[in-house]
Design a protein around this motif. Structure first.
Motif, PDB file in Angstrom:
ATOM      1  N   MET A   1     -37.314  34.403  62.177  1.00  0.00           N
ATOM      2  CA  MET A   1     -38.721  34.205  61.809  1.00  0.00           C
ATOM      3  C   MET A   1     -38.922  34.538  60.327  1.00  0.00           C
ATOM      4  N   ILE A   2     -39.638  33.667  59.619  1.00  0.00           N
ATOM      5  CA  ILE A   2     -39.938  33.906  58.209  1.00  0.00           C
ATOM      6  C   ILE A   2     -41.199  34.760  58.118  1.00  0.00           C
ATOM      7  N   THR A   3     -41.092  35.867  57.364  1.00  0.00           N
ATOM      8  CA  THR A   3     -42.230  36.769  57.184  1.00  0.00           C
ATOM      9  C   THR A   3     -42.410  37.038  55.692  1.00  0.00           C
ATOM     10  N   GLY A   4     -43.360  37.929  55.371  1.00  0.00           N
ATOM     11  CA  GLY A   4     -43.576  38.317  53.977  1.00  0.00           C
ATOM     12  C   GLY A   4     -42.404  39.078  53.396  1.00  0.00           C
ATOM     13  N   LYS A   5     -41.501  39.545  54.258  1.00  0.00           N
ATOM     14  CA  LYS A   5     -40.323  40.294  53.794  1.00  0.00           C
ATOM     15  C   LYS A   5     -39.098  39.396  53.600  1.00  0.00           C
ATOM     16  N   THR A   6     -39.191  38.148  54.029  1.00  0.00           N
ATOM     17  CA  THR A   6     -38.042  37.228  53.951  1.00  0.00           C
ATOM     18  C   THR A   6     -37.693  36.923  52.495  1.00  0.00           C
ATOM     19  N   THR A   7     -36.413  37.033  52.154  1.00  0.00           N
ATOM     20  CA  THR A   7     -35.933  36.721  50.801  1.00  0.00           C
ATOM     21  C   THR A   7     -35.736  35.214  50.673  1.00  0.00           C
ATOM     22  N   VAL A   8     -36.269  34.646  49.595  1.00  0.00           N
ATOM     23  CA  VAL A   8     -36.213  33.196  49.395  1.00  0.00           C
ATOM     24  C   VAL A   8     -35.165  32.824  48.352  1.00  0.00           C
ATOM     25  N   VAL A   9     -34.299  31.881  48.707  1.00  0.00           N
ATOM     26  CA  VAL A   9     -33.384  31.234  47.762  1.00  0.00           C
ATOM     27  C   VAL A   9     -33.556  29.731  47.968  1.00  0.00           C
ATOM     28  N   GLY A  10     -32.984  28.924  47.070  1.00  0.00           N
ATOM     29  CA  GLY A  10     -33.156  27.493  47.256  1.00  0.00           C
ATOM     30  C   GLY A  10     -32.421  26.663  46.234  1.00  0.00           C
ATOM     31  N   ILE A  11     -32.756  25.394  46.206  1.00  0.00           N
ATOM     32  CA  ILE A  11     -32.119  24.456  45.283  1.00  0.00           C
ATOM     33  C   ILE A  11     -33.200  23.635  44.584  1.00  0.00           C
ATOM     34  N   MET A  12     -33.050  23.467  43.261  1.00  0.00           N
ATOM     35  CA  MET A  12     -33.949  22.629  42.479  1.00  0.00           C
ATOM     36  C   MET A  12     -33.205  21.399  42.004  1.00  0.00           C
ATOM     37  N   GLY A  13     -33.796  20.232  42.202  1.00  0.00           N
ATOM     38  CA  GLY A  13     -33.169  18.999  41.753  1.00  0.00           C
ATOM     39  C   GLY A  13     -34.154  17.851  41.786  1.00  0.00           C
ATOM     40  N   ASP A  14     -33.726  16.723  41.274  1.00  0.00           N
ATOM     41  CA  ASP A  14     -34.543  15.504  41.285  1.00  0.00           C
ATOM     42  C   ASP A  14     -33.603  14.299  41.336  1.00  0.00           C
ATOM     43  N   PRO A  15     -33.309  13.758  42.549  1.00  0.00           N
ATOM     44  CA  PRO A  15     -33.915  14.089  43.843  1.00  0.00           C
ATOM     45  C   PRO A  15     -33.263  15.320  44.466  1.00  0.00           C
ATOM     46  N   VAL A  16     -33.822  15.787  45.584  1.00  0.00           N
ATOM     47  CA  VAL A  16     -33.242  16.952  46.254  1.00  0.00           C
ATOM     48  C   VAL A  16     -33.238  16.804  47.778  1.00  0.00           C
ATOM     49  N   GLU A  17     -33.934  15.772  48.280  1.00  0.00           N
ATOM     50  CA  GLU A  17     -34.064  15.637  49.741  1.00  0.00           C
ATOM     51  C   GLU A  17     -32.729  15.360  50.431  1.00  0.00           C
ATOM     52  N   HIS A  18     -31.731  14.889  49.664  1.00  0.00           N
ATOM     53  CA  HIS A  18     -30.431  14.577  50.261  1.00  0.00           C
ATOM     54  C   HIS A  18     -29.532  15.813  50.372  1.00  0.00           C
TER      55      HIS A  18
ATOM     56  N   LEU B   1     -29.150  37.999  58.220  1.00  0.00           N
ATOM     57  CA  LEU B   1     -29.787  38.307  56.940  1.00  0.00           C
ATOM     58  C   LEU B   1     -31.171  37.672  56.917  1.00  0.00           C
ATOM     59  N   ASP B   2     -32.163  38.425  56.489  1.00  0.00           N
ATOM     60  CA  ASP B   2     -33.537  37.923  56.452  1.00  0.00           C
ATOM     61  C   ASP B   2     -33.764  37.120  55.166  1.00  0.00           C
ATOM     62  N   TYR B   3     -33.094  35.959  55.112  1.00  0.00           N
ATOM     63  CA  TYR B   3     -33.151  35.041  53.963  1.00  0.00           C
ATOM     64  C   TYR B   3     -33.522  33.653  54.472  1.00  0.00           C
ATOM     65  N   VAL B   4     -34.085  32.842  53.588  1.00  0.00           N
ATOM     66  CA  VAL B   4     -34.288  31.432  53.892  1.00  0.00           C
ATOM     67  C   VAL B   4     -33.947  30.617  52.647  1.00  0.00           C
ATOM     68  N   TYR B   5     -33.299  29.455  52.850  1.00  0.00           N
ATOM     69  CA  TYR B   5     -32.886  28.567  51.752  1.00  0.00           C
ATOM     70  C   TYR B   5     -33.757  27.315  51.804  1.00  0.00           C
ATOM     71  N   VAL B   6     -34.449  27.033  50.688  1.00  0.00           N
ATOM     72  CA  VAL B   6     -35.462  25.975  50.652  1.00  0.00           C
ATOM     73  C   VAL B   6     -35.160  24.970  49.543  1.00  0.00           C
ATOM     74  N   PRO B   7     -35.293  23.652  49.805  1.00  0.00           N
ATOM     75  CA  PRO B   7     -35.171  22.660  48.723  1.00  0.00           C
ATOM     76  C   PRO B   7     -36.476  22.543  47.931  1.00  0.00           C
ATOM     77  N   PHE B   8     -36.377  22.549  46.605  1.00  0.00           N
ATOM     78  CA  PHE B   8     -37.539  22.392  45.729  1.00  0.00           C
ATOM     79  C   PHE B   8     -37.353  21.130  44.889  1.00  0.00           C
ATOM     80  N   HIS B   9     -38.243  20.161  45.058  1.00  0.00           N
ATOM     81  CA  HIS B   9     -38.173  18.937  44.262  1.00  0.00           C
ATOM     82  C   HIS B   9     -38.844  19.201  42.917  1.00  0.00           C
ATOM     83  N   VAL B  10     -38.027  19.396  41.894  1.00  0.00           N
ATOM     84  CA  VAL B  10     -38.528  19.673  40.544  1.00  0.00           C
ATOM     85  C   VAL B  10     -38.159  18.495  39.658  1.00  0.00           C
ATOM     86  N   LYS B  11     -39.171  17.755  39.223  1.00  0.00           N
ATOM     87  CA  LYS B  11     -38.918  16.568  38.419  1.00  0.00           C
ATOM     88  C   LYS B  11     -38.500  16.931  36.996  1.00  0.00           C
TER      89      LYS B  11
END
Length: 283
Positions: free
Chosen positions: A1-18, A34-44
């Motif tokens: 479960m994602i909460t306010g304590k969850t550590t966020v990491v991710g990937i930035m790209g353009d495109p990134v959905e793939h 580990l209370d982490y979540v990995y998120v894709p970020f579409h950054v143009k």
């Protein structure tokens, strides 16, 4: 479960959905509890400065960078790891309370993939291509003890520019080739061949590979960093020659595992990354 304590990491790209990184990392976080979540970020293109400042302010722990941001991101970092500095590109960023540091895990990923089947120490290695991936991999090969590195490229001049850059930082023999008879001759006693070009990548699976079976020998390790399709034209040629194949999925897995270690201090299971990746690619 994602909460306010969850550590966020991710990937930035353009495109990134793939990107295949989110499912691999999130499976490993779950396995290691580990209370982490990995998120894709579409950054143009053009928005990276604001995105990096936002990541800093929001307390994001780590990022991967993909096309077109690997070079520009260096402008927004406090420190750059020595290897990434040599390569001139960053694909992994680690945020601490007072420091943002950039790394490049592509070269490490390639070396670890190859070393599953053969040590690269003192070996003769030919890299096809002279772009960003070739640069990252060739610098890491030199730092890992390769005996000789040759850069082969359709535009020989571009290969020679990269070879000159490599010669500036290493006493190891580094040379350049065109994709002609000279390459065929050099392949006769080469230990490892690495393709860093997009030749054969989906949707161009039917492209003629730059090296064919008649140019290979059975003791040659053939690594294609293209992972879609899983079996590229180059790897099919390696099969015909009885050579040793290293698919592009291996580099993708190992570079991701190294980023995971940088962010968490823990090394995920290879099998976790591999199982999830193969499932995604076979969809």
């Amino acid at each position: 479960m994602i909460t306010g304590k969850t550590t966020v990491v991710g990937i930035m790209g353009d495109p990134v959905e793939h990107s295949l990184s989110p499912p691999m990392h999130n499976a490993a976080f779950q396995e290691l509890k580990l209370d982490y979540v990995y998120v894709p970020f579409h950054v143009k293109r053009g928005n990276l400065a604001l995105a990096m400042e936002g990541a800093r302010k929001m307390g994001i722990k780590g990022l991967n960078l993909t096309i077109p941001h690997k070079i520009e991101v260096i402008n927004y970092l406090d420190e750059v790891d020595e290897v990434a500095k040599l390569i001139g590109a960053v694909n992994t960023v680690n945020f601490t309370d007072d420091l943002v540091t950039g790394y490049n895990t592509d070269g490490i990923g390639a070396v670890k993939a190859i070393e599953e089947v053969r040590s690269i120490k003192n070996k003769k290695i030919i890299i096809i291509g002279a772009g960003g991936a070739a640069r990252a991999i060739s610098f890491q090969l030199l730092l890992s003890g390769a005996g000789e590195v040759l850069i082969a490229n359709r535009t020989r001049e571009k290969a020679c520019i990269l070879a000159d850059n490599l010669n500036e930082i290493s006493a190891t023999s580094v040379g350049c080739l065109g994709l002609d008879d000279e390459l065929t001759l050099e392949l006769e006693d080469t230990d490892v061949l690495i393709n860093t070009t997009p030749i054969g990548m989906h949707p161009h699976e039917d492209d003629e590979p730059l090296v064919t079976a008649d140019m290979m020998h059975p003791d040659l390790v053939v690594n294609d960093i293209v992972y879609n399709p899983l079996e590229t034209g180059l790897l099919r040629e390696a099969d015909k020659a009885g050579a040793i194949k290293v698919p592009g999925t291996k580099m993708l897995i190992y570079q991701g595992m190294e980023a995971f270690r940088i962010w968490t201090g823990k090394t995920p299971q290879l099998e976790t990354f591999e199982t999830v990746l193969m499932k995604e690619l076979n969809r």
